[in-house]
Write a protein that holds these residues in place. Structure first.
Motif, PDB file in Angstrom:
ATOM      1  N   UNK A 299     -31.167  35.138 123.280  1.00 19.04           N
ATOM      2  CA  UNK A 299     -31.503  33.841 123.861  1.00 19.04           C
ATOM      3  C   UNK A 299     -31.547  33.903 125.385  1.00 19.04           C
ATOM      4  N   UNK A 300     -30.764  34.805 125.964  1.00 14.26           N
ATOM      5  CA  UNK A 300     -30.676  34.884 127.420  1.00 14.26           C
ATOM      6  C   UNK A 300     -32.011  35.215 128.072  1.00 14.26           C
ATOM      7  N   UNK A 301     -32.833  36.046 127.406  1.00 11.93           N
ATOM      8  CA  UNK A 301     -34.094  36.436 128.023  1.00 11.93           C
ATOM      9  C   UNK A 301     -35.022  35.240 128.190  1.00 11.93           C
ATOM     10  N   UNK A 302     -34.852  34.210 127.350  1.00 10.11           N
ATOM     11  CA  UNK A 302     -35.702  33.019 127.432  1.00 10.11           C
ATOM     12  C   UNK A 302     -35.166  32.008 128.433  1.00 10.11           C
ATOM     13  N   UNK A 303     -33.866  32.087 128.718  1.00 12.90           N
ATOM     14  CA  UNK A 303     -33.233  31.084 129.577  1.00 12.90           C
ATOM     15  C   UNK A 303     -33.064  31.543 131.018  1.00 12.90           C
ATOM     16  N   UNK A 304     -33.316  32.803 131.306  1.00 10.86           N
ATOM     17  CA  UNK A 304     -33.086  33.332 132.648  1.00 10.86           C
ATOM     18  C   UNK A 304     -33.831  32.576 133.748  1.00 10.86           C
ATOM     19  N   UNK A 305     -35.082  32.150 133.531  1.00 14.11           N
ATOM     20  CA  UNK A 305     -35.800  31.489 134.636  1.00 14.11           C
ATOM     21  C   UNK A 305     -35.133  30.221 135.150  1.00 14.11           C
ATOM     22  N   UNK A 306     -34.344  29.519 134.330  1.00 16.47           N
ATOM     23  CA  UNK A 306     -33.715  28.276 134.785  1.00 16.47           C
ATOM     24  C   UNK A 306     -32.199  28.293 134.606  1.00 16.47           C
ATOM     25  N   UNK A 307     -31.623  29.470 134.425  1.00 22.95           N
ATOM     26  CA  UNK A 307     -30.184  29.584 134.148  1.00 22.95           C
ATOM     27  C   UNK A 307     -29.343  29.175 135.358  1.00 22.95           C
ATOM     28  N   UNK A 308     -28.188  28.603 135.050  1.00 26.12           N
ATOM     29  CA  UNK A 308     -27.215  28.230 136.070  1.00 26.12           C
ATOM     30  C   UNK A 308     -26.185  29.356 136.230  1.00 26.12           C
ATOM     31  N   UNK A 309     -25.451  29.371 137.369  1.00 28.28           N
ATOM     32  CA  UNK A 309     -24.528  30.489 137.631  1.00 28.28           C
ATOM     33  C   UNK A 309     -23.428  30.671 136.597  1.00 28.28           C
ATOM     34  N   UNK A 310     -23.040  29.614 135.876  1.00 30.62           N
ATOM     35  CA  UNK A 310     -21.955  29.756 134.896  1.00 30.62           C
ATOM     36  C   UNK A 310     -22.456  29.979 133.476  1.00 30.62           C
ATOM     37  N   UNK A 311     -23.713  30.349 133.317  1.00 33.04           N
ATOM     38  CA  UNK A 311     -24.242  30.665 131.995  1.00 33.04           C
ATOM     39  C   UNK A 311     -24.082  32.162 131.752  1.00 33.04           C
ATOM     40  N   UNK A 312     -23.401  32.508 130.662  1.00 32.06           N
ATOM     41  CA  UNK A 312     -23.143  33.907 130.343  1.00 32.06           C
ATOM     42  C   UNK A 312     -23.706  34.249 128.969  1.00 32.06           C
ATOM     43  N   UNK A 313     -24.082  35.513 128.810  1.00 32.70           N
ATOM     44  CA  UNK A 313     -24.558  36.010 127.516  1.00 32.70           C
ATOM     45  C   UNK A 313     -23.638  37.131 127.053  1.00 32.70           C
ATOM     46  N   UNK A 314     -23.442  37.202 125.749  1.00 29.72           N
ATOM     47  CA  UNK A 314     -22.554  38.197 125.180  1.00 29.72           C
ATOM     48  C   UNK A 314     -23.357  39.409 124.696  1.00 29.72           C
ATOM     49  N   UNK A 315     -22.996  40.565 125.215  1.00 33.23           N
ATOM     50  CA  UNK A 315     -23.603  41.819 124.756  1.00 33.23           C
ATOM     51  C   UNK A 315     -22.708  42.426 123.681  1.00 33.23           C
ATOM     52  N   UNK A 316     -23.304  42.822 122.563  1.00 36.24           N
ATOM     53  CA  UNK A 316     -22.527  43.407 121.469  1.00 36.24           C
ATOM     54  C   UNK A 316     -23.093  44.781 121.120  1.00 36.24           C
ATOM     55  N   UNK A 317     -22.229  45.621 120.570  1.00 39.42           N
ATOM     56  CA  UNK A 317     -22.636  46.925 120.056  1.00 39.42           C
ATOM     57  C   UNK A 317     -22.535  46.918 118.541  1.00 39.42           C
TER      58      UNK A 317
END
Length: 344
Positions: A299-317
């Protein structure tokens, strides 16, 4: 918890909750299975095309998310360490590329490439090519020098010949009521799992032992780190203290997996569910309670253009049973030898 599509929720409840009304559609299931079987036979016998490098298909037989993308990334990284130049083929659902086949690059946007292909490219750095015509995408990657191809969600795309098939299943949801569409969630009958080369069961420590198919390799998704959606800066898991409330936003196939992971990290998520591949806008994030926003890397790749500084994405293995890797090596070596023999 908010849900954006009550119709989709009703179907999921019928398939996985075994609601009786859905069995009125049994005649349609019979038609679906007949058409699917004829299509498969026709494509395999008359239309299937092979390329001169091994093709590994990663997919599932059910509708919805099973954890294919983390498996793809794990496979890419493993094969890269083994010296292969890996390419990933994707249909690129929802993509609007300027042309096809389209090769993902640093200049690609989620709108051009689609969310999953861009997420795979960012996580692995391998060549990713998008085209609804998977044969054209495969040929593009072969011309680029790739020595092994992975076809994302390609189990039912029989026109592209394959050398190894990997099916990923969700151990928590299983195969639902065991029926094919529209009565159940299956794209193909459950017996299809008996003829693939490998089955990977996406499990957590809370899931019951998988009895979906004997010999399935277990997998779990392990949180790796956070990254800031705005600028991709990597942050430790401790960035959000345990006990913190967060707005958890998910537009993926099985959002409950993501929410459960957040809970195991000690967070208190307020869950916001959207359809798989949902196109997010700033309006989707106008929450009354001021809390940090967390999401998946997809989801992060779609939200990056308007993301706010406190928006985080979780990377999983994807942590897969150690027995899987030597078995994959052996299968890949055998298939590579067969390809060499066909060339002679």
């Amino acid at each position: 918890m908010t849900a954006e599509d009550p119709t989709e929720a009703r179907w999921l409840a019928a398939w996985y909750g075994r609601r009786r009304w859905v069995y009125w559609l049994l005649p349609l299931e019979g038609l679906f299975r007949f058409v699917s079987a004829v299509r498969r036979w026709w494509l395999q016998r008359w239309r299937q095309v092979r390329v001169p490098v091994p093709v590994i298909v990663v997919g599932n037989i059910s509708v919805g998310g099973t954890g294919k993308t983390p498996v793809i990334v794990a496979l890419v990284k493993y094969l890269q360490k083994r010296g292969h130049k890996v390419g990933v083929i994707s249909r690129g659902y929802g993509s609007r590329a300027p042309e096809y086949p389209y090769v993902v690059s640093a200049a690609s946007s989620a709108e051009q490439a689609g969310d999953e292909p861009l997420a795979i490219w960012r996580a692995s750095g391998c060549a990713v090519c998008i085209d609804a015509d998977r044969v054209a995408a495969a040929r593009t990657l072969v011309q680029a020098g790739c020595t092994v191809l992975l076809s994302d969600d390609g189990l039912q795309h029989y026109r592209l010949g394959r050398d190894i098939e990997i099916a990923v299943v969700d151990a928590a949801r299983g195969l639902g009521n065991g029926h094919c569409l529209p009565v159940g969630p299956l794209r193909e009958p459950a017996a299809r799992l008996q003829v693939v080369d490998f089955v990977i069961a996406n499990q957590t420590q809370d899931d019951r032992e998988s009895d979906i198919v004997s010999g399935a390799y277990k997998m779990r998704l392990q949180p790796k780190h956070w990254f800031r959606v705005q600028d991709l800066e990597v942050l430790p898991l401790e960035q959000i203290p345990r006990g913190s409330g967060v707005h958890a936003v998910a537009g993926i196939g099985n959002p409950q997996r993501f929410f459960d992971t957040l809970t195991r990290l000690g967070l208190a998520p307020q869950c916001h569910i959207y359809r798989d591949h949902h196109v997010f806008t700033p309006a989707n994030f106008r929450f009354q309670t001021p809390l940090p926003v967390v999401m998946t890397s997809k989801d992060a790749v779609k939200c990056q253009p308007f993301a706010q500084p406190d928006w985080l994405a979780l990377e999983v293995d994807a942590v897969i049973d150690k027995r899987f890797w030597p078995a994959l090596d052996a299968a890949l070596e055998a298939r590579t030898s067969e390809i060499e023999e066909r060339r002679l």
